[in-house]
Design a protein around this motif. Structure first.
Motif, PDB file in Angstrom:
ATOM      1  N   PHE A 170      47.552  67.203   1.658  1.00  0.00           N
ATOM      2  CA  PHE A 170      47.534  68.211   2.719  1.00  0.00           C
ATOM      3  C   PHE A 170      46.218  68.983   2.706  1.00  0.00           C
ATOM      4  O   PHE A 170      45.598  69.196   3.749  1.00  0.00           O
ATOM      5  CB  PHE A 170      48.710  69.173   2.569  1.00  0.00           C
ATOM      6  CG  PHE A 170      48.601  70.408   3.407  1.00  0.00           C
ATOM      7  CD1 PHE A 170      48.701  70.333   4.780  1.00  0.00           C
ATOM      8  CD2 PHE A 170      48.379  71.642   2.820  1.00  0.00           C
ATOM      9  CE1 PHE A 170      48.586  71.474   5.565  1.00  0.00           C
ATOM     10  CE2 PHE A 170      48.271  72.788   3.590  1.00  0.00           C
ATOM     11  CZ  PHE A 170      48.375  72.704   4.957  1.00  0.00           C
TER      12      PHE A 170
ATOM     13  N   SER B  56      43.302  66.692   3.879  1.00  0.00           N
ATOM     14  CA  SER B  56      43.329  66.294   5.287  1.00  0.00           C
ATOM     15  C   SER B  56      43.153  67.476   6.233  1.00  0.00           C
ATOM     16  O   SER B  56      42.783  67.281   7.393  1.00  0.00           O
ATOM     17  CB  SER B  56      44.634  65.566   5.609  1.00  0.00           C
ATOM     18  OG  SER B  56      45.735  66.430   5.475  1.00  0.00           O
ATOM     19  N   SER B  57      43.409  68.697   5.767  1.00  0.00           N
ATOM     20  CA  SER B  57      43.268  69.849   6.650  1.00  0.00           C
ATOM     21  C   SER B  57      42.016  70.673   6.352  1.00  0.00           C
ATOM     22  O   SER B  57      41.784  71.685   6.997  1.00  0.00           O
ATOM     23  CB  SER B  57      44.500  70.748   6.540  1.00  0.00           C
ATOM     24  OG  SER B  57      44.616  71.262   5.236  1.00  0.00           O
TER      25      SER B  57
ATOM     26  N   SER C 183      48.070  66.108   8.483  1.00  0.00           N
ATOM     27  CA  SER C 183      48.183  67.207   7.525  1.00  0.00           C
ATOM     28  C   SER C 183      49.526  67.913   7.653  1.00  0.00           C
ATOM     29  O   SER C 183      50.102  68.332   6.637  1.00  0.00           O
ATOM     30  CB  SER C 183      47.023  68.192   7.692  1.00  0.00           C
ATOM     31  OG  SER C 183      47.096  68.866   8.910  1.00  0.00           O
TER      32      SER C 183
END
Length: 97
Positions: free
Chosen positions: A32, A35-36, A76
């Protein structure tokens, strides 16, 4: 049929052995985060680029970049949901004991 298989998979993922759920929670938290990372700044930069140059920016890759950013946003969110599922599975396990 497919729904039942997915439900069984997620149940075993979230309510399996505590060590595995804890390990997967860390993996999903890391995915997470990666990806964010910097996603809001990239959305803002893409918006400014398209706002300044219009159709030419879209033809030069602005639209593709926007679609990729949207995909990364949903990816995400999916990792975050998996992280929270592991968290709730662990908390349910602690509440039982």
């Amino acid at each position: 049929m497919t729904f039942m298989v997915m439900r069984a998979f997620f149940h075993s993922l979230f309510n399996g052995p505590v060590w595995r759920t804890f390990l997967l929670m860390g993996v999903f938290g890391g995915l997470f985060a990666s990806s964010s990372y910097n996603l809001l700044e990239l959305f803002t930069a893409n918006y400014r680029y398209v706002a300044d140059y219009g159709i030419m920016a879209l033809m030069e890759g602005g639209l593709r970049q926007l679609l990729e950013l949207i995909l990364f946003g949903y990816l995400s969110v999916g990792f975050y949901i998996l992280f929270k599922g592991c968290l709730y599975g662990l908390l349910a396990h602690v509440a039982k004991h």
